[in-house]
Write a protein that holds these residues in place. Structure first.
Motif, PDB file in Angstrom:
ATOM      1  N   ALA A   2     -10.090  75.767  16.256  1.00 60.66           N
ATOM      2  CA  ALA A   2     -10.604  76.378  14.865  1.00 60.66           C
ATOM      3  C   ALA A   2      -9.964  75.787  13.695  1.00 60.66           C
ATOM      4  O   ALA A   2      -8.832  75.648  13.829  1.00 60.66           O
ATOM      5  N   ILE A   3     -10.444  76.050  12.655  1.00 61.83           N
ATOM      6  CA  ILE A   3      -9.895  75.568  11.468  1.00 61.83           C
ATOM      7  C   ILE A   3      -9.179  76.843  10.587  1.00 61.83           C
ATOM      8  O   ILE A   3      -9.873  77.811  10.487  1.00 61.83           O
ATOM      9  N   ILE A   4      -7.949  76.665  10.159  1.00 64.00           N
ATOM     10  CA  ILE A   4      -7.443  77.539   9.128  1.00 64.00           C
ATOM     11  C   ILE A   4      -7.308  76.816   7.791  1.00 64.00           C
ATOM     12  O   ILE A   4      -6.938  75.807   7.654  1.00 64.00           O
ATOM     13  N   ASN A  23      -3.291  76.836  -7.309  1.00 66.50           N
ATOM     14  CA  ASN A  23      -4.607  76.443  -6.678  1.00 66.50           C
ATOM     15  C   ASN A  23      -4.128  75.591  -5.526  1.00 66.50           C
ATOM     16  O   ASN A  23      -4.424  74.277  -5.522  1.00 66.50           O
ATOM     17  N   LEU A  24      -3.383  76.109  -4.542  1.00 65.39           N
ATOM     18  CA  LEU A  24      -2.973  75.350  -3.156  1.00 65.39           C
ATOM     19  C   LEU A  24      -4.171  75.462  -2.426  1.00 65.39           C
ATOM     20  O   LEU A  24      -4.648  76.346  -2.061  1.00 65.39           O
ATOM     21  N   ASN A  25      -4.313  74.211  -1.754  1.00 63.22           N
ATOM     22  CA  ASN A  25      -5.516  73.852  -0.676  1.00 63.22           C
ATOM     23  C   ASN A  25      -5.042  73.123   0.217  1.00 63.22           C
ATOM     24  O   ASN A  25      -4.591  72.072   0.156  1.00 63.22           O
ATOM     25  N   PHE A  26      -5.437  73.583   1.550  1.00 65.24           N
ATOM     26  CA  PHE A  26      -5.067  72.757   2.641  1.00 65.24           C
ATOM     27  C   PHE A  26      -6.003  73.210   3.810  1.00 65.24           C
ATOM     28  O   PHE A  26      -6.438  74.426   3.782  1.00 65.24           O
ATOM     29  N   ARG A  27      -6.369  72.508   4.702  1.00 63.34           N
ATOM     30  CA  ARG A  27      -7.085  72.592   6.178  1.00 63.34           C
ATOM     31  C   ARG A  27      -6.078  72.176   7.384  1.00 63.34           C
ATOM     32  O   ARG A  27      -5.428  70.948   7.297  1.00 63.34           O
ATOM     33  N   ILE A  28      -5.891  72.899   8.208  1.00 64.16           N
ATOM     34  CA  ILE A  28      -5.012  72.566   9.339  1.00 64.16           C
ATOM     35  C   ILE A  28      -6.041  73.102  10.588  1.00 64.16           C
ATOM     36  O   ILE A  28      -6.637  74.216  10.686  1.00 64.16           O
ATOM     37  N   ASP A  29      -5.722  72.466  11.772  1.00 61.79           N
ATOM     38  CA  ASP A  29      -6.419  73.049  12.993  1.00 61.79           C
ATOM     39  C   ASP A  29      -5.486  73.997  13.790  1.00 61.79           C
ATOM     40  O   ASP A  29      -4.554  73.481  13.897  1.00 61.79           O
ATOM     41  N   HIS A  62      -8.637  81.723   4.935  1.00 56.26           N
ATOM     42  CA  HIS A  62      -9.627  81.977   6.140  1.00 56.26           C
ATOM     43  C   HIS A  62      -9.216  81.444   7.345  1.00 56.26           C
ATOM     44  O   HIS A  62      -8.717  80.172   7.803  1.00 56.26           O
ATOM     45  N   SER A  63      -8.830  82.278   8.498  1.00 57.27           N
ATOM     46  CA  SER A  63      -8.205  82.198   9.984  1.00 57.27           C
ATOM     47  C   SER A  63      -9.014  82.872  10.794  1.00 57.27           C
ATOM     48  O   SER A  63      -9.084  84.117  10.794  1.00 57.27           O
TER      49      SER A  63
END
Length: 485
Positions: A2-4, A23-29, A62-63
Protein backbone atom coordinates in the motif's frame (compact mmCIF):
# COMPACT_ATOMS: atom_id res chain seq x y z
CA UNK A 1 1.48 -3.47 -0.58
CA UNK A 2 0.00 0.00 0.00
CA UNK A 3 1.14 3.55 -0.68
CA UNK A 4 1.57 6.19 2.03
CA UNK A 5 1.47 9.61 0.39
CA UNK A 6 2.08 13.13 1.69
CA UNK A 7 0.76 15.99 -0.46
CA UNK A 8 1.77 19.63 -0.04
CA UNK A 9 2.44 19.33 3.71
CA UNK A 10 3.21 22.68 5.32
CA UNK A 11 3.84 23.24 9.00
CA UNK A 12 5.39 25.78 11.37
CA UNK A 13 5.40 25.95 15.15
CA UNK A 14 3.49 28.80 16.78
CA UNK A 15 5.76 31.79 17.25
CA UNK A 16 8.50 30.29 15.06
CA UNK A 17 9.16 32.40 11.97
CA UNK A 18 10.69 29.71 9.79
CA UNK A 19 8.50 27.02 8.20
CA UNK A 20 9.53 23.53 9.23
CA UNK A 21 7.88 22.20 6.06
CA UNK A 22 6.51 23.98 3.00
CA UNK A 23 4.68 22.01 0.31
CA UNK A 24 6.37 18.72 1.26
CA UNK A 25 5.54 15.79 -1.05
CA UNK A 26 6.61 12.14 -0.97
CA UNK A 27 5.36 8.59 -1.57
CA UNK A 28 6.57 5.45 0.20
CA UNK A 29 5.41 1.84 0.21
CA UNK A 30 4.05 0.45 3.47
CA UNK A 31 6.18 -2.68 3.04
CA UNK A 32 9.46 -0.77 2.91
CA UNK A 33 12.02 -0.47 5.68
CA UNK A 34 12.55 3.28 5.31
CA UNK A 35 15.31 5.30 6.97
CA UNK A 36 14.47 8.97 7.60
CA UNK A 37 17.57 11.19 7.50
CA UNK A 38 18.34 14.90 7.75
CA UNK A 39 20.06 17.53 9.88
CA UNK A 40 19.04 18.15 13.51
CA UNK A 41 16.12 20.57 13.55
CA UNK A 42 15.10 19.90 9.94
CA UNK A 43 11.87 18.22 11.08
CA UNK A 44 12.34 14.42 11.27
CA UNK A 45 10.54 13.97 14.60
CA UNK A 46 8.01 16.64 13.60
CA UNK A 47 7.16 14.67 10.46
CA UNK A 48 6.57 11.55 12.56
CA UNK A 49 4.26 13.53 14.87
CA UNK A 50 2.36 14.83 11.83
CA UNK A 51 1.91 11.28 10.53
CA UNK A 52 0.61 10.31 13.98
CA UNK A 53 -1.97 13.10 13.72
CA UNK A 54 -0.63 14.94 16.78
CA UNK A 55 0.08 18.25 15.02
CA UNK A 56 -2.14 20.51 12.95
CA UNK A 57 -0.77 20.94 9.42
CA UNK A 58 -1.80 22.07 5.96
CA UNK A 59 -1.98 19.55 3.13
CA UNK A 60 -3.07 15.92 2.98
CA UNK A 61 -1.75 12.55 4.10
CA UNK A 62 -3.21 9.43 2.51
CA UNK A 63 -2.49 6.21 4.37
CA UNK A 64 -4.30 2.85 4.24
CA UNK A 65 -2.39 1.73 7.36
CA UNK A 66 -2.53 2.75 11.02
CA UNK A 67 0.57 4.36 12.51
CA UNK A 68 2.19 3.46 15.84
CA UNK A 69 5.02 5.44 17.45
CA UNK A 70 8.22 4.49 19.26
CA UNK A 71 8.91 5.42 22.02
CA UNK A 72 5.36 4.75 23.18
CA UNK A 73 3.69 6.36 26.17
CA UNK A 74 3.05 3.80 28.88
CA UNK A 75 2.37 3.51 32.60
CA UNK A 76 5.71 2.59 34.14
CA UNK A 77 4.00 0.86 37.06
CA UNK A 78 2.51 -1.70 34.68
CA UNK A 79 4.16 -4.84 33.39
CA UNK A 80 4.82 -5.51 29.72
CA UNK A 81 2.41 -8.44 30.04
CA UNK A 82 -0.42 -6.11 31.12
CA UNK A 83 0.36 -3.74 28.25
CA UNK A 84 0.37 -6.66 25.83
CA UNK A 85 -3.10 -7.73 26.97
CA UNK A 86 -4.39 -4.18 26.43
CA UNK A 87 -3.07 -4.09 22.85
CA UNK A 88 -3.96 -7.64 21.74
CA UNK A 89 -7.44 -9.09 21.97
CA UNK A 90 -6.25 -12.64 21.16
CA UNK A 91 -4.05 -12.70 24.29
CA UNK A 92 -1.61 -15.12 22.60
CA UNK A 93 1.34 -14.46 24.86
CA UNK A 94 3.51 -16.84 22.85
CA UNK A 95 3.64 -14.19 20.14
CA UNK A 96 5.18 -11.72 22.57
CA UNK A 97 7.65 -14.33 23.82
CA UNK A 98 8.64 -14.95 20.20
CA UNK A 99 9.40 -11.25 19.75
CA UNK A 100 11.47 -11.21 22.95
CA UNK A 101 13.47 -14.18 21.73
CA UNK A 102 14.40 -12.20 18.60
CA UNK A 103 15.58 -9.38 20.86
CA UNK A 104 17.56 -11.71 23.16
CA UNK A 105 15.40 -10.82 26.17
CA UNK A 106 14.45 -13.20 28.97
CA UNK A 107 10.64 -13.76 29.03
CA UNK A 108 10.67 -12.91 32.75
CA UNK A 109 10.98 -9.25 31.69
CA UNK A 110 7.30 -9.49 30.74
CA UNK A 111 6.25 -9.72 34.37
CA UNK A 112 8.36 -6.92 35.86
CA UNK A 113 7.07 -3.33 36.21
CA UNK A 114 8.41 -1.26 33.33
CA UNK A 115 10.20 1.10 35.73
CA UNK A 116 12.43 -1.75 36.96
CA UNK A 117 13.82 -2.47 33.47
CA UNK A 118 17.17 -1.15 32.29
CA UNK A 119 17.08 1.43 29.48
CA UNK A 120 18.08 -1.24 26.99
CA UNK A 121 15.42 -3.70 28.21
CA UNK A 122 12.83 -0.94 28.19
CA UNK A 123 13.58 -0.03 24.54
CA UNK A 124 13.49 -3.66 23.42
CA UNK A 125 10.23 -4.39 25.27
CA UNK A 126 8.60 -1.39 23.60
CA UNK A 127 9.69 -2.52 20.14
CA UNK A 128 8.31 -6.01 20.83
CA UNK A 129 4.99 -4.59 22.04
CA UNK A 130 4.65 -2.49 18.89
CA UNK A 131 5.67 -5.15 16.38
CA UNK A 132 3.48 -7.84 17.93
CA UNK A 133 0.52 -5.87 16.51
CA UNK A 134 1.25 -6.69 12.86
CA UNK A 135 -1.35 -4.33 11.39
CA UNK A 136 0.48 -1.20 12.62
CA UNK A 137 3.01 0.71 10.52
CA UNK A 138 5.76 1.76 12.94
CA UNK A 139 7.35 5.20 13.23
CA UNK A 140 10.56 4.44 15.14
CA UNK A 141 12.33 7.51 16.54
CA UNK A 142 15.97 6.92 17.55
CA UNK A 143 15.78 3.44 19.13
CA UNK A 144 19.56 3.15 19.53
CA UNK A 145 19.93 5.83 22.21
CA UNK A 146 21.12 4.23 25.48
CA UNK A 147 21.95 0.94 23.71
CA UNK A 148 25.51 -0.36 23.79
CA UNK A 149 27.17 -1.72 20.64
CA UNK A 150 26.06 -5.31 21.25
CA UNK A 151 22.46 -4.30 21.96
CA UNK A 152 22.40 -2.16 18.83
CA UNK A 153 23.45 -5.14 16.75
CA UNK A 154 20.69 -7.26 18.32
CA UNK A 155 18.03 -4.62 17.53
CA UNK A 156 19.48 -4.17 14.04
CA UNK A 157 19.19 -7.92 13.35
CA UNK A 158 15.63 -7.84 14.71
CA UNK A 159 14.55 -4.95 12.46
CA UNK A 160 16.23 -6.48 9.42
CA UNK A 161 13.62 -9.27 9.53
CA UNK A 162 10.70 -6.83 9.88
CA UNK A 163 9.00 -4.63 7.32
CA UNK A 164 6.66 -1.69 7.31
CA UNK A 165 8.37 1.08 9.27
CA UNK A 166 10.06 4.47 9.13
CA UNK A 167 13.23 4.60 11.20
CA UNK A 168 15.07 7.67 12.49
CA UNK A 169 18.60 6.79 13.59
CA UNK A 170 21.92 8.62 13.59
CA UNK A 171 23.97 5.40 13.61
CA UNK A 172 25.32 4.75 10.09
CA UNK A 173 26.02 1.06 10.54
CA UNK A 174 22.60 0.55 12.07
CA UNK A 175 20.82 2.29 9.19
CA UNK A 176 22.94 0.58 6.56
CA UNK A 177 22.07 -2.88 7.87
CA UNK A 178 18.34 -2.64 8.49
CA UNK A 179 16.73 -0.29 5.91
CA UNK A 180 16.12 -0.74 2.18
CA UNK A 181 14.96 2.81 1.32
CA UNK A 182 15.90 6.33 2.40
CA UNK A 183 13.55 9.29 2.85
CA UNK A 184 15.86 12.32 3.01
CA UNK A 185 14.78 15.75 4.23
CA UNK A 186 17.16 18.13 2.48
CA UNK A 187 17.45 21.90 2.94
CA UNK A 188 14.90 22.72 0.22
CA UNK A 189 13.53 19.40 -0.99
CA UNK A 190 12.70 15.83 -0.08
CA UNK A 191 13.89 12.72 -1.92
CA UNK A 192 13.16 9.01 -1.74
CA UNK A 193 15.72 6.49 -2.99
CA UNK A 194 16.14 2.73 -2.97
CA UNK A 195 19.11 1.68 -0.82
CA UNK A 196 20.60 2.47 2.57
CA UNK A 197 22.32 5.51 4.10
CA UNK A 198 25.65 4.87 2.37
CA UNK A 199 23.86 4.59 -0.99
CA UNK A 200 22.10 7.91 -0.42
CA UNK A 201 25.16 9.71 0.97
CA UNK A 202 27.37 8.52 -1.90
CA UNK A 203 24.82 9.67 -4.48
CA UNK A 204 24.33 13.00 -2.70
CA UNK A 205 28.08 13.64 -2.48
CA UNK A 206 28.53 12.94 -6.21
CA UNK A 207 25.55 15.13 -7.07
CA UNK A 208 26.77 17.95 -4.80
CA UNK A 209 30.26 17.82 -6.35
CA UNK A 210 28.78 17.92 -9.86
CA UNK A 211 26.61 20.92 -8.91
CA UNK A 212 29.58 22.75 -7.39
CA UNK A 213 31.64 22.16 -10.54
CA UNK A 214 28.75 23.28 -12.76
CA UNK A 215 28.18 26.32 -10.53
CA UNK A 216 31.84 27.38 -10.88
CA UNK A 217 31.70 26.88 -14.65
CA UNK A 218 28.52 28.98 -14.90
CA UNK A 219 30.03 31.72 -12.70
CA UNK A 220 32.98 31.99 -15.09
CA UNK A 221 30.70 31.83 -18.13
CA UNK A 222 28.46 34.59 -16.75
CA UNK A 223 31.46 36.80 -15.97
CA UNK A 224 32.87 36.29 -19.50
CA UNK A 225 29.48 36.98 -21.09
CA UNK A 226 29.04 40.16 -19.04
CA UNK A 227 32.42 41.42 -20.26
CA UNK A 228 31.47 40.53 -23.84
CA UNK A 229 28.06 42.25 -23.52
CA UNK A 230 29.66 45.46 -22.20
CA UNK A 231 32.23 45.40 -25.01
CA UNK A 232 29.56 44.81 -27.69
CA UNK A 233 27.31 47.57 -26.33
CA UNK A 234 30.35 49.87 -26.37
CA UNK A 235 31.08 49.02 -30.02
CA UNK A 236 27.43 49.67 -30.90
CA UNK A 237 27.48 53.05 -29.19
CA UNK A 238 30.76 53.96 -30.90
CA UNK A 239 29.39 53.04 -34.32
CA UNK A 240 26.20 54.99 -33.62
CA UNK A 241 28.19 58.10 -32.66
CA UNK A 242 30.05 57.99 -36.00
CA UNK A 243 26.93 59.13 -37.81
CA UNK A 244 27.26 62.76 -38.98
CA UNK A 245 24.57 65.36 -38.95
CA UNK A 246 21.82 62.84 -38.38
CA UNK A 247 22.59 61.36 -41.81
CA UNK A 248 22.39 57.57 -41.51
CA UNK A 249 24.72 55.88 -43.93
CA UNK A 250 23.29 52.40 -44.61
CA UNK A 251 26.43 50.51 -43.73
CA UNK A 252 26.95 52.30 -40.39
CA UNK A 253 23.30 51.83 -39.38
CA UNK A 254 23.46 48.15 -40.27
CA UNK A 255 26.63 47.62 -38.19
CA UNK A 256 25.13 49.45 -35.21
CA UNK A 257 21.95 47.32 -35.30
CA UNK A 258 23.99 44.16 -35.69
CA UNK A 259 26.09 45.00 -32.63
CA UNK A 260 22.99 45.81 -30.58
CA UNK A 261 21.35 42.54 -31.63
CA UNK A 262 24.44 40.64 -30.60
CA UNK A 263 24.50 42.42 -27.21
CA UNK A 264 20.84 41.46 -26.62
CA UNK A 265 21.61 37.84 -27.55
CA UNK A 266 24.49 37.75 -25.04
CA UNK A 267 22.25 39.20 -22.31
CA UNK A 268 19.65 36.49 -22.97
CA UNK A 269 22.43 33.89 -22.60
CA UNK A 270 23.42 35.56 -19.32
CA UNK A 271 19.81 35.37 -18.09
CA UNK A 272 19.62 31.67 -18.96
CA UNK A 273 22.94 30.97 -17.24
CA UNK A 274 21.87 32.91 -14.14
CA UNK A 275 18.58 30.99 -14.05
CA UNK A 276 20.41 27.68 -14.42
CA UNK A 277 22.89 28.67 -11.71
CA UNK A 278 20.11 29.68 -9.30
CA UNK A 279 18.71 26.13 -9.47
CA UNK A 280 22.00 24.70 -8.21
CA UNK A 281 23.29 24.29 -4.63
CA UNK A 282 19.77 24.39 -3.17
CA UNK A 283 20.21 21.21 -1.10
CA UNK A 284 23.94 21.27 -0.48
CA UNK A 285 24.93 21.15 3.18
CA UNK A 286 28.05 23.22 3.41
CA UNK A 287 30.31 21.03 5.56
CA UNK A 288 32.40 23.87 6.94
CA UNK A 289 35.60 22.94 8.69
CA UNK A 290 35.56 23.20 12.47
CA UNK A 291 38.57 24.18 14.58
CA UNK A 292 39.73 22.64 17.83
CA UNK A 293 41.51 24.62 20.56
CA UNK A 294 43.63 21.89 22.13
CA UNK A 295 47.08 22.17 23.72
CA UNK A 296 49.60 19.36 24.23
CA UNK A 297 50.55 18.86 27.87
CA UNK A 298 54.28 18.94 28.70
CA UNK A 299 53.98 15.51 30.34
CA UNK A 300 53.71 12.44 28.11
CA UNK A 301 51.32 10.53 30.43
CA UNK A 302 48.25 12.55 31.41
CA UNK A 303 46.28 9.90 33.33
CA UNK A 304 47.41 6.64 34.91
CA UNK A 305 45.22 3.96 36.54
CA UNK A 306 47.00 1.11 38.37
CA UNK A 307 44.93 -1.87 39.54
CA UNK A 308 41.82 0.25 40.14
CA UNK A 309 38.56 -1.39 41.27
CA UNK A 310 35.30 0.54 41.56
CA UNK A 311 32.28 -0.26 43.72
CA UNK A 312 28.98 1.24 44.81
CA UNK A 313 28.28 -0.11 48.26
CA UNK A 314 28.49 -3.88 48.12
CA UNK A 315 28.19 -3.92 44.33
CA UNK A 316 31.42 -4.16 42.38
CA UNK A 317 31.30 -2.30 39.05
CA UNK A 318 34.79 -2.87 37.60
CA UNK A 319 37.91 -4.57 38.90
CA UNK A 320 41.68 -4.43 38.35
CA UNK A 321 41.69 -1.66 35.77
CA UNK A 322 45.09 -0.48 34.57
CA UNK A 323 45.36 2.12 31.82
CA UNK A 324 47.35 5.10 30.61
CA UNK A 325 46.23 8.12 28.61
CA UNK A 326 49.15 9.70 26.76
CA UNK A 327 49.38 12.87 24.67
CA UNK A 328 47.75 12.21 21.29
CA UNK A 329 45.79 9.11 22.36
CA UNK A 330 42.18 8.83 21.24
CA UNK A 331 40.85 6.08 23.47
CA UNK A 332 37.45 4.42 23.14
CA UNK A 333 36.08 2.94 26.37
CA UNK A 334 34.00 -0.03 25.23
CA UNK A 335 31.75 -2.33 27.26
CA UNK A 336 28.17 -3.20 28.04
CA UNK A 337 26.01 -0.76 29.99
CA UNK A 338 26.95 -1.00 33.66
CA UNK A 339 30.52 -2.18 33.02
CA UNK A 340 32.06 0.93 34.61
CA UNK A 341 32.76 3.25 31.66
CA UNK A 342 31.09 6.33 33.15
CA UNK A 343 32.57 5.54 36.59
CA UNK A 344 36.10 5.69 35.15
CA UNK A 345 35.30 9.08 33.64
CA UNK A 346 33.91 10.35 36.95
CA UNK A 347 37.07 9.28 38.79
CA UNK A 348 39.24 11.19 36.29
CA UNK A 349 37.01 14.23 36.79
CA UNK A 350 37.63 14.00 40.54
CA UNK A 351 34.27 12.72 41.76
CA UNK A 352 34.25 10.93 45.10
CA UNK A 353 33.57 7.32 44.12
CA UNK A 354 34.62 4.39 46.29
CA UNK A 355 37.60 2.66 44.73
CA UNK A 356 40.86 0.92 45.43
CA UNK A 357 44.12 1.21 43.53
CA UNK A 358 46.16 4.20 42.39
CA UNK A 359 44.98 7.06 40.13
CA UNK A 360 47.41 9.77 39.00
CA UNK A 361 46.73 12.86 36.90
CA UNK A 362 49.41 15.13 35.42
CA UNK A 363 49.85 18.44 37.25
CA UNK A 364 47.89 21.33 35.77
CA UNK A 365 45.82 19.04 33.54
CA UNK A 366 42.96 20.94 31.86
CA UNK A 367 39.99 18.76 30.90
CA UNK A 368 37.08 19.63 28.60
CA UNK A 369 34.12 17.38 29.42
CA UNK A 370 30.90 16.56 27.56
CA UNK A 371 28.36 14.81 29.77
CA UNK A 372 26.09 12.00 28.65
CA UNK A 373 22.87 13.91 29.37
CA UNK A 374 21.82 17.50 28.78
CA UNK A 375 19.75 18.06 31.92
CA UNK A 376 21.87 21.05 33.02
CA UNK A 377 21.03 23.02 29.87
CA UNK A 378 18.57 25.74 30.82
CA UNK A 379 18.07 29.51 30.61
CA UNK A 380 19.27 31.49 27.59
CA UNK A 381 22.32 31.10 25.38
CA UNK A 382 23.77 34.26 26.98
CA UNK A 383 23.36 32.65 30.42
CA UNK A 384 25.09 29.50 29.17
CA UNK A 385 28.03 31.42 27.66
CA UNK A 386 28.58 33.30 30.93
CA UNK A 387 28.32 30.12 33.00
CA UNK A 388 30.71 28.12 30.81
CA UNK A 389 33.16 30.99 30.32
CA UNK A 390 33.49 30.41 26.57
CA UNK A 391 34.08 32.95 23.81
CA UNK A 392 30.69 34.02 22.46
CA UNK A 393 31.83 34.60 18.87
CA UNK A 394 33.68 31.30 18.68
CA UNK A 395 30.80 29.30 20.19
CA UNK A 396 28.22 30.81 17.83
CA UNK A 397 30.51 30.27 14.84
CA UNK A 398 30.83 26.57 15.66
CA UNK A 399 27.07 26.24 16.22
CA UNK A 400 26.37 27.88 12.86
CA UNK A 401 28.76 25.45 11.17
CA UNK A 402 26.88 22.58 12.85
CA UNK A 403 23.62 23.70 11.24
CA UNK A 404 22.14 26.10 13.84
CA UNK A 405 19.80 28.80 12.51
CA UNK A 406 20.48 32.28 13.87
CA UNK A 407 17.03 32.50 15.50
CA UNK A 408 18.05 29.67 17.84
CA UNK A 409 20.50 32.07 19.51
CA UNK A 410 17.49 33.99 20.91
CA UNK A 411 15.45 30.87 21.75
CA UNK A 412 15.14 29.48 25.28
CA UNK A 413 17.49 26.50 25.66
CA UNK A 414 14.63 24.42 27.03
CA UNK A 415 13.01 24.63 23.56
CA UNK A 416 16.06 23.08 21.87
CA UNK A 417 15.75 19.55 20.52
CA UNK A 418 17.93 16.89 22.14
CA UNK A 419 20.22 17.02 19.12
CA UNK A 420 20.57 20.81 19.39
CA UNK A 421 21.34 20.53 23.12
CA UNK A 422 24.05 17.96 22.42
CA UNK A 423 25.53 20.23 19.74
CA UNK A 424 25.65 23.04 22.31
CA UNK A 425 27.59 20.77 24.69
CA UNK A 426 30.03 19.75 21.95
CA UNK A 427 30.47 23.31 20.66
CA UNK A 428 31.23 24.47 24.21
CA UNK A 429 33.82 21.72 24.57
CA UNK A 430 35.40 22.62 21.21
CA UNK A 431 35.54 26.28 22.31
CA UNK A 432 37.78 25.53 25.31
CA UNK A 433 41.54 25.16 25.32
CA UNK A 434 42.23 21.82 26.95
CA UNK A 435 44.90 19.14 27.27
CA UNK A 436 42.37 16.30 27.46
CA UNK A 437 38.87 15.99 26.04
CA UNK A 438 36.51 13.55 27.76
CA UNK A 439 33.25 12.86 25.93
CA UNK A 440 30.60 10.52 27.35
CA UNK A 441 28.32 9.30 24.54
CA UNK A 442 28.81 12.54 22.57
CA UNK A 443 27.00 11.40 19.42
CA UNK A 444 23.60 10.64 20.99
CA UNK A 445 20.96 12.61 19.00
CA UNK A 446 23.60 14.17 16.67
CA UNK A 447 22.63 13.98 12.98
CA UNK A 448 24.81 12.01 10.58
CA UNK A 449 26.18 14.98 8.63
CA UNK A 450 27.27 16.72 11.84
CA UNK A 451 28.90 13.48 13.02
CA UNK A 452 31.00 13.45 9.88
CA UNK A 453 32.06 17.08 10.53
CA UNK A 454 33.07 16.23 14.10
CA UNK A 455 34.96 13.14 12.96
CA UNK A 456 36.83 15.25 10.41
CA UNK A 457 38.01 17.72 13.06
CA UNK A 458 39.17 14.93 15.40
CA UNK A 459 41.12 13.25 12.59
CA UNK A 460 42.64 16.56 11.45
CA UNK A 461 43.65 18.03 14.84
CA UNK A 462 44.39 14.75 16.71
CA UNK A 463 43.52 15.93 20.23
CA UNK A 464 43.99 13.73 23.27
CA UNK A 465 40.56 12.20 23.75
CA UNK A 466 38.89 9.65 26.01
CA UNK A 467 35.38 8.80 24.88
CA UNK A 468 32.47 6.43 25.36
CA UNK A 469 30.45 5.95 22.18
CA UNK A 470 28.20 3.17 20.90
CA UNK A 471 28.37 4.23 17.24
CA UNK A 472 30.69 1.57 15.80
CA UNK A 473 31.51 3.65 12.68
CA UNK A 474 32.58 6.61 14.84
CA UNK A 475 34.77 4.37 17.02
CA UNK A 476 36.40 2.71 14.02
CA UNK A 477 37.36 6.02 12.46
CA UNK A 478 38.40 7.95 15.60
CA UNK A 479 39.94 5.56 18.14
CA UNK A 480 43.69 4.97 18.15
CA UNK A 481 43.23 2.60 21.12
CA UNK A 482 40.33 0.63 22.55
CA UNK A 483 39.93 -0.37 26.19
CA UNK A 484 37.34 -3.12 26.66
CA UNK A 485 35.70 -3.52 30.06
Amino acid sequence: MAIIQAQNISFSYYGYQKDIFKNLNFRIDSSWKTGLVGRNGIGKSTLLQILMGKLDYRGKIHSPVRFAYFPMDCDLSQTAYALFLQRNEAHEIWRMEQELHGLQLDPECLYRPMRTLSKGEYSKIQLALLFVTAKDFLLIDEPTNHLDIHARQVVCDYLRHKSGFILVSHDRNFLDNCVDHILALNKNSVEVISGNFTTWHTQKTLRDNEERAKNEKLKKEIADLQVSARRTRGFSAKVESSKKGGYDKGYIGHQSAKMMKRALSIERRIDRAVEEKSALLQDIDVMQELKLWHEPHPKEVLVRFEDVSISYGARSVAEHISLQIKNGDRIALVGKNGSGKSSIIKLILGEDIAHTGDIRLANGLIISYVAQNSSEIKGTLADWIEREGVDQTLLKTILRKLGFHRELFDTALSAYSEGQKKKLLLASSLSKKAHLFIWDEPMNYIDLLSRIQIEDILVAYRPTLLFVEHDAAFCERIATKTIRL
